[in-house]
Design an enzyme around this catalytic site. Structure first.
Site, PDB file in Angstrom:
ATOM      1  N   CYS A   1      -4.018   4.458   7.250  1.00 38.43           N
ATOM      2  CA  CYS A   1      -4.408   3.745   8.461  1.00 38.43           C
ATOM      3  C   CYS A   1      -3.419   3.951   9.604  1.00 38.43           C
ATOM      4  CB  CYS A   1      -4.549   2.253   8.170  1.00 38.43           C
ATOM      5  SG  CYS A   1      -5.852   1.883   6.991  1.00 38.43           S
TER       6      CYS A   1
ATOM      7  N   ASN B   1       0.798  -1.227   0.000  1.00 40.98           N
ATOM      8  CA  ASN B   1       0.000   0.000   0.000  1.00 40.98           C
ATOM      9  C   ASN B   1       0.833   1.281   0.000  1.00 40.98           C
ATOM     10  OD1 ASN B   1       0.413  -1.209   2.729  1.00 40.98           O
ATOM     11  ND2 ASN B   1      -0.334   0.766   3.423  1.00 40.98           N
TER      12      ASN B   1
ATOM     13  N   GLN C   1      -5.205  -3.542  -2.024  1.00 38.99           N
ATOM     14  CA  GLN C   1      -4.678  -2.598  -3.013  1.00 38.99           C
ATOM     15  C   GLN C   1      -4.597  -3.207  -4.412  1.00 38.99           C
ATOM     16  OE1 GLN C   1      -4.174   0.550  -2.620  1.00 38.99           O
ATOM     17  NE2 GLN C   1      -4.332   0.703  -0.398  1.00 38.99           N
TER      18      GLN C   1
ATOM     19  N   HIS D   1     -14.069   0.304  -0.614  1.00 38.53           N
ATOM     20  CA  HIS D   1     -13.797   1.737  -0.794  1.00 38.53           C
ATOM     21  C   HIS D   1     -12.490   2.024  -1.542  1.00 38.53           C
ATOM     22  CE1 HIS D   1     -10.720   2.825   2.387  1.00 38.53           C
ATOM     23  NE2 HIS D   1     -11.052   1.613   2.789  1.00 38.53           N
TER      24      HIS D   1
END
Length: 379
Positions: A320, A151, A177, A197
């Site tokens: 995150c 990511n 991803q 999302h």
């Protein structure tokens, strides 16, 4: 001009997915477990979304797709569920130093429960050594968890190669991803985590693919929804929209991928030509949706806020873990120094971005870097 280049953090919900979610919330709002007509209609929507997404993995008579609240929950279900099921005969888990926190923190939790976790190192391109992995696999290995696309750097891990040498271990991959960007039917992993999302669907919806229903173990218990593997009333608006977003992103995947590749190459070349003292942290063969670059003798956080003032949205790493202090664990594992990491910015693209937007980004980025270095702000 507003330019959004933080698509690895989240994506804009496409109109088709948003319309579907609204339709379910206002018209198809029944509980899929109810036996009346509204419940039956909801159950059909759930079935359709499941089939649409499951088809991306090649289907299969024994395969299952279980809906969750997020990629994080899917990772937890795969790792904790597998370990709890196999720990009597195998108590080792192999993962990498550069996984998403949803995997690393779950492994830390398992360590407290008695699991033995082996963390594979990566090279300067953020890739593991297959030989090192092979040497770590034993009869005590319950699970191997290696992400498909990193990511922070976009580096692609050799998941299909790992599948060939895993032995009796279960192979899980965090493909959050990768879903919507790469073909899932070629991964050959036993368990695959995905999220809505990241592909222009709504937040709050994820899923876990299992090659066989026998591989799944619940970590949530209750009313027995999702065939008993994930209790709790399904988030049907999110799930139905997830199905629509999946269909839309894969129906023109080749065109989208080519467009994103062109955007990535254009920005990479522009940065290389316009800005001195840089280090690209994304290898050339990385997933084109991500471009990570260290702009030396700068502080990325300052550059980020300067770009934000100009309407440009980028990030310094994983959304995150952006609130945590300290250097990126991914870039540190790749061997970067503190100063290299401090200047690292992640640009992540969507097919909706344009060359004009990137020209604007290059202009404002060059100004921000020049001003920062001119003022001698680095300390």
């Amino acid at each position: 001009m507003q330019v959004y280049l933080d698509n690895s953090a989240t994506t804009k919900v496409c109109k088709e997915a948003a319309d579907k979610a609204y339709e379910i919330m206002t018209e198809g709002y029944g509980n899929p477990s109810s036996l009346h007509s509204l419940g039956n209609k909801a159950a059909k929507e759930l079935k359709n979304a499941r089939k649409t997404i499951l088809d991306r993995f090649g289907g299969g008579n024994k395969s299952q797709l279980i809906f969750t609240s997020s990629g994080t929950e899917s990772d937890n279900m795969a790792i904790i569920g597998t370990f709890n099921r196999l720990k009597r005969r195998a108590d080792e888990v192999i993962t990498t130093q550069v996984e998403h926190p949803a995997v690393l923190e779950t492994c830390k939790y398992l360590e407290k429960q008695g699991a033995k976790i082996k963390y594979l190192s990566v090279d300067s391109d953020c890739k593991i050594d297959i030989d090192e992995l092979s040497s770590e696999i034993s009869d005590k290995t319950a699970l191997i968890s290696v992400m498909t696309v990193n990511n922070e750097t976009g580096s692609i891990m050799p998941v299909s190669n790992i599948a060939e040498l895993k032995g009796n271990a279960i192979l899980h991959t965090d493909a959050v991803q990768a879903f919507g960007k790469l073909r899932m039917d070629k991964l050959n992993a036993d368990l695959i985590s995905i999220s809505s999302h990241k592909i222009n669907g709504p937040k709050g919806t994820g899923a876990i693919y299992a090659k066989s229903s026998e591989l799944l173990s619940p970590i949530l218990h209750g009313g027995g929804q999702e065939k008993g593997y994930r209790s709790g009333t399904e988030n049907l608006p999110g799930i139905a929209a997830f199905g629509v977003a999946t269909e839309k992103v894969y129906e023109n995947i080749e065109v989208r991928t080519k467009k994103i590749e062109e955007l990535n190459k254009y920005l990479r070349k522009g940065i290389e030509e316009e800005i001195e003292d840089i280090r690209f942290n994304s290898p050339i063969d990385a997933c084109p949706s991500v471009l990570n670059v260290s702009i030396l003798s700068t502080r990325a956080e300052v550059i980020l806020h300067r770009l934000e003032q100009e309407g440009i949205m980028v990030s310094t790493g994983s959304a995150c873990s952006s609130g945590k202090k300290g250097d990126s664990h991914v870039l540190k594992a790749m061997g970067l120094s503190h100063k290299d990491i401090e200047g690292a910015i992640r640009f992540s693209f969507s097919a909706e971005n344009t060359i004009d937007e990137l020209d604007y980004v290059l202009c404002k980025l060059k100004d921000a870097v020049t001003d920062f270095r001119k003022l001698g702000s680095f300390r």
